[in-house]
Write a protein that holds these residues in place. Structure first.
Motif, PDB file in Angstrom:
ATOM      1  N   GLY A  74      76.013 -35.997  66.815  1.00  0.00           N
ATOM      2  CA  GLY A  74      77.495 -35.401  67.057  1.00  0.00           C
ATOM      3  C   GLY A  74      77.470 -36.283  68.779  1.00  0.00           C
ATOM      4  O   GLY A  74      79.075 -36.651  68.857  1.00  0.00           O
ATOM      5  N   VAL A  75      76.943 -35.693  69.094  1.00  0.00           N
ATOM      6  CA  VAL A  75      77.161 -35.851  70.907  1.00  0.00           C
ATOM      7  C   VAL A  75      77.236 -37.749  70.849  1.00  0.00           C
ATOM      8  O   VAL A  75      77.528 -37.967  71.462  1.00  0.00           O
ATOM      9  N   PHE A  76      75.987 -38.431  70.131  1.00  0.00           N
ATOM     10  CA  PHE A  76      75.843 -39.820  70.863  1.00  0.00           C
ATOM     11  C   PHE A  76      77.090 -40.490  70.445  1.00  0.00           C
ATOM     12  O   PHE A  76      77.548 -41.457  70.005  1.00  0.00           O
ATOM     13  N   GLY A  77      77.939 -40.063  68.659  1.00  0.00           N
ATOM     14  CA  GLY A  77      78.889 -40.646  68.274  1.00  0.00           C
ATOM     15  C   GLY A  77      80.628 -40.113  69.562  1.00  0.00           C
ATOM     16  O   GLY A  77      81.249 -41.243  69.696  1.00  0.00           O
ATOM     17  N   LEU A  78      80.330 -38.729  70.465  1.00  0.00           N
ATOM     18  CA  LEU A  78      81.218 -38.044  71.412  1.00  0.00           C
ATOM     19  C   LEU A  78      81.395 -40.032  72.693  1.00  0.00           C
ATOM     20  O   LEU A  78      82.623 -40.392  72.862  1.00  0.00           O
ATOM     21  N   ILE A  79      80.258 -40.185  72.576  1.00  0.00           N
ATOM     22  CA  ILE A  79      80.060 -41.003  73.835  1.00  0.00           C
ATOM     23  C   ILE A  79      80.530 -42.722  73.152  1.00  0.00           C
ATOM     24  O   ILE A  79      81.480 -43.064  73.821  1.00  0.00           O
ATOM     25  N   ALA A  80      79.846 -42.680  72.197  1.00  0.00           N
ATOM     26  CA  ALA A  80      80.247 -44.017  72.021  1.00  0.00           C
ATOM     27  C   ALA A  80      81.667 -44.592  70.844  1.00  0.00           C
ATOM     28  O   ALA A  80      81.958 -45.921  71.273  1.00  0.00           O
ATOM     29  N   LEU A  81      81.653 -43.342  70.360  1.00  0.00           N
ATOM     30  CA  LEU A  81      83.161 -43.703  69.324  1.00  0.00           C
ATOM     31  C   LEU A  81      84.819 -43.873  71.079  1.00  0.00           C
ATOM     32  O   LEU A  81      84.748 -43.312  71.581  1.00  0.00           O
ATOM     33  N   PRO A  82      85.764 -44.519  70.051  1.00  0.00           N
ATOM     34  CA  PRO A  82      86.962 -44.604  71.070  1.00  0.00           C
ATOM     35  C   PRO A  82      87.083 -43.381  71.472  1.00  0.00           C
ATOM     36  O   PRO A  82      87.448 -42.518  70.099  1.00  0.00           O
ATOM     37  N   ASP A  83      88.365 -43.350  72.852  1.00  0.00           N
ATOM     38  CA  ASP A  83      88.790 -42.314  72.899  1.00  0.00           C
ATOM     39  C   ASP A  83      89.500 -41.570  71.988  1.00  0.00           C
ATOM     40  O   ASP A  83      90.170 -40.172  72.166  1.00  0.00           O
ATOM     41  N   LYS A  84      90.905 -42.532  71.296  1.00  0.00           N
ATOM     42  CA  LYS A  84      92.197 -42.317  70.461  1.00  0.00           C
ATOM     43  C   LYS A  84      91.014 -41.871  69.010  1.00  0.00           C
ATOM     44  O   LYS A  84      91.365 -40.950  68.938  1.00  0.00           O
ATOM     45  N   VAL A  85      90.359 -42.127  68.816  1.00  0.00           N
ATOM     46  CA  VAL A  85      89.817 -42.115  67.415  1.00  0.00           C
ATOM     47  C   VAL A  85      89.320 -40.216  68.117  1.00  0.00           C
ATOM     48  O   VAL A  85      88.991 -39.439  66.906  1.00  0.00           O
ATOM     49  N   MET A  86      88.535 -39.890  68.662  1.00  0.00           N
ATOM     50  CA  MET A  86      87.921 -38.657  68.849  1.00  0.00           C
ATOM     51  C   MET A  86      89.161 -37.466  69.664  1.00  0.00           C
ATOM     52  O   MET A  86      89.460 -36.366  68.112  1.00  0.00           O
ATOM     53  N   ILE A  87      90.322 -38.165  70.045  1.00  0.00           N
ATOM     54  CA  ILE A  87      91.547 -37.101  70.479  1.00  0.00           C
ATOM     55  C   ILE A  87      91.884 -36.787  68.508  1.00  0.00           C
ATOM     56  O   ILE A  87      92.499 -35.967  68.710  1.00  0.00           O
ATOM     57  N   ILE A  88      91.810 -38.383  67.838  1.00  0.00           N
ATOM     58  CA  ILE A  88      92.695 -37.786  66.206  1.00  0.00           C
ATOM     59  C   ILE A  88      91.504 -36.727  65.829  1.00  0.00           C
ATOM     60  O   ILE A  88      92.041 -35.469  65.288  1.00  0.00           O
ATOM     61  N   PHE A  89      90.675 -37.162  66.104  1.00  0.00           N
ATOM     62  CA  PHE A  89      89.295 -36.077  65.081  1.00  0.00           C
ATOM     63  C   PHE A  89      89.902 -34.527  65.670  1.00  0.00           C
ATOM     64  O   PHE A  89      89.537 -34.135  64.782  1.00  0.00           O
ATOM     65  N   VAL A  90      89.283 -34.901  66.846  1.00  0.00           N
ATOM     66  CA  VAL A  90      89.743 -32.869  67.609  1.00  0.00           C
ATOM     67  C   VAL A  90      91.265 -32.477  66.879  1.00  0.00           C
ATOM     68  O   VAL A  90      91.256 -31.241  66.091  1.00  0.00           O
ATOM     69  N   TYR A  91      92.386 -33.073  67.056  1.00  0.00           N
ATOM     70  CA  TYR A  91      93.413 -32.678  66.593  1.00  0.00           C
ATOM     71  C   TYR A  91      93.377 -32.405  64.853  1.00  0.00           C
ATOM     72  O   TYR A  91      94.040 -31.281  64.369  1.00  0.00           O
ATOM     73  N   SER A  92      92.760 -32.906  64.433  1.00  0.00           N
ATOM     74  CA  SER A  92      92.738 -32.869  62.905  1.00  0.00           C
ATOM     75  C   SER A  92      91.623 -32.194  62.415  1.00  0.00           C
ATOM     76  O   SER A  92      92.021 -31.258  61.026  1.00  0.00           O
ATOM     77  N   ILE A  93      90.859 -31.838  63.165  1.00  0.00           N
ATOM     78  CA  ILE A  93      89.215 -30.720  62.670  1.00  0.00           C
ATOM     79  C   ILE A  93      90.617 -29.282  63.209  1.00  0.00           C
ATOM     80  O   ILE A  93      90.513 -28.092  62.417  1.00  0.00           O
ATOM     81  N   THR A  94      91.789 -29.246  64.478  1.00  0.00           N
ATOM     82  CA  THR A  94      91.974 -28.216  65.502  1.00  0.00           C
ATOM     83  C   THR A  94      93.065 -27.876  63.928  1.00  0.00           C
ATOM     84  O   THR A  94      93.631 -26.690  63.220  1.00  0.00           O
ATOM     85  N   ILE A  95      94.118 -28.838  63.149  1.00  0.00           N
ATOM     86  CA  ILE A  95      94.492 -28.114  62.362  1.00  0.00           C
ATOM     87  C   ILE A  95      94.507 -28.044  60.705  1.00  0.00           C
ATOM     88  O   ILE A  95      94.842 -26.834  60.149  1.00  0.00           O
ATOM     89  N   PHE A  96      92.880 -28.122  60.832  1.00  0.00           N
ATOM     90  CA  PHE A  96      91.941 -27.308  59.332  1.00  0.00           C
ATOM     91  C   PHE A  96      92.223 -26.029  59.637  1.00  0.00           C
ATOM     92  O   PHE A  96      92.490 -25.857  58.658  1.00  0.00           O
ATOM     93  N   TYR A  97      92.083 -25.449  60.584  1.00  0.00           N
ATOM     94  CA  TYR A  97      91.135 -24.689  60.960  1.00  0.00           C
ATOM     95  C   TYR A  97      92.370 -23.721  61.048  1.00  0.00           C
ATOM     96  O   TYR A  97      93.066 -22.386  60.679  1.00  0.00           O
ATOM     97  N   ALA A  98      93.767 -24.514  61.263  1.00  0.00           N
ATOM     98  CA  ALA A  98      94.745 -23.542  61.601  1.00  0.00           C
ATOM     99  C   ALA A  98      95.858 -23.691  60.312  1.00  0.00           C
ATOM    100  O   ALA A  98      96.200 -22.134  60.073  1.00  0.00           O
ATOM    101  N   VAL A  99      95.452 -24.095  60.029  1.00  0.00           N
ATOM    102  CA  VAL A  99      96.222 -24.058  57.908  1.00  0.00           C
ATOM    103  C   VAL A  99      95.231 -23.053  57.512  1.00  0.00           C
ATOM    104  O   VAL A  99      95.964 -22.006  56.681  1.00  0.00           O
ATOM    105  N   ILE A 100      94.144 -23.159  57.677  1.00  0.00           N
ATOM    106  CA  ILE A 100      93.775 -21.866  56.977  1.00  0.00           C
ATOM    107  C   ILE A 100      93.530 -20.744  57.064  1.00  0.00           C
ATOM    108  O   ILE A 100      93.540 -19.609  57.019  1.00  0.00           O
TER     109      ILE A 100
END
Length: 229
Positions: A74-100
């Protein structure tokens, strides 16, 4: 202040619940995560100095076998992936937690093989964005006594953040040390409030998470739409 409060109030989730707010200000996860990581190392150390004996070292060692390898990926993915992809990932996982949390549901496990899957997924998500805590905690709550849970989790977060920060330094990621240090007094206020209210929050766990989930759902949905549109 919010991240510090959640970290000690719940025993986890400082990054998971704080990062969406930070991303609304601007920058990327790669910018904010070192700031969050430095605070976590600092405050975890202070807390553990007083209660290092209340750590379940046996289960911690057993679980790290499943958590650390996906964390590194995951750490290497964070460094390698584009910022936009990572921001979408963070918001998506947070929405998942929030709905639960809003729906009063829990991430639970009743089988050893499900435990391992949650630890692996939690390790990967923690590696990418430090937001894997709810997945890992769902397993730890089964095996670690309540009075040892928070301190054992603090040791785990310390190890995972240590891995992440070492990787950042090794790969030359720019770390805003000045901002991190300047924000420590503010985070301390939330840290102290969380320590005082920890027992009450745990006793009213569902109600607290429901309110937090509703706010996070609103913030993360707005942030996700902002980055997509």
């Amino acid at each position: 202040m919010w991240a510090g409060f959640v970290r000690t109030g719940l025993g986890f989730g400082g990054a998971a619940l704080g990062l969406p707010l930070m991303l609304l200000i601007g920058a990327s996860p790669v910018y904010w995560l070192p700031v969050v990581g430095i605070h976590l190392l600092f405050f975890s150390s202070l807390t553990l100095l007083k209660s290092i004996k209340k750590v379940d070292w046996v289960y911690l060692r057993q679980s790290l076998i499943w958590i650390i390898p996906p964390t590194l990926i995951g750490v290497f993915g964070l460094i390698a992936l584009p910022d936009k992809v990572m921001i979408i990932f963070v918001y998506s996982i947070t929405i998942f937690y929030a709905v639960i949390w809003v729906s009063n549901q829990k991430i639970t496990s009743h089988q050893p093989w499900v435990d391992k899957i949650l630890l692996v997924l939690g390790g990967y998500v923690a590696g990418t964005s430090l937001t894997g805590a709810p997945l890992i905690v769902a397993v730890y709550m089964r095996y670690v006594a309540k009075e040892y849970l928070r301190n054992t989790l603090f040791v785990l977060w310390f190890i995972l953040v240590g891995i992440k920060m070492s990787t950042f330094v090794a790969f030359g990621v720019v770390i805003d040390w000045q901002l991190s240090l300047l924000l420590i007094p503010t985070a301390t206020i939330g840290h102290l409030i969380g320590l005082k209210l920890h027992d009450k929050i745990i006793q009213n766990d569902r109600l607290f998470k429901r309110w937090v989930g509703a706010v996070l759902l609103l913030i993360s949905s707005f942030g996700l739409l902002k980055i997509i549109l």
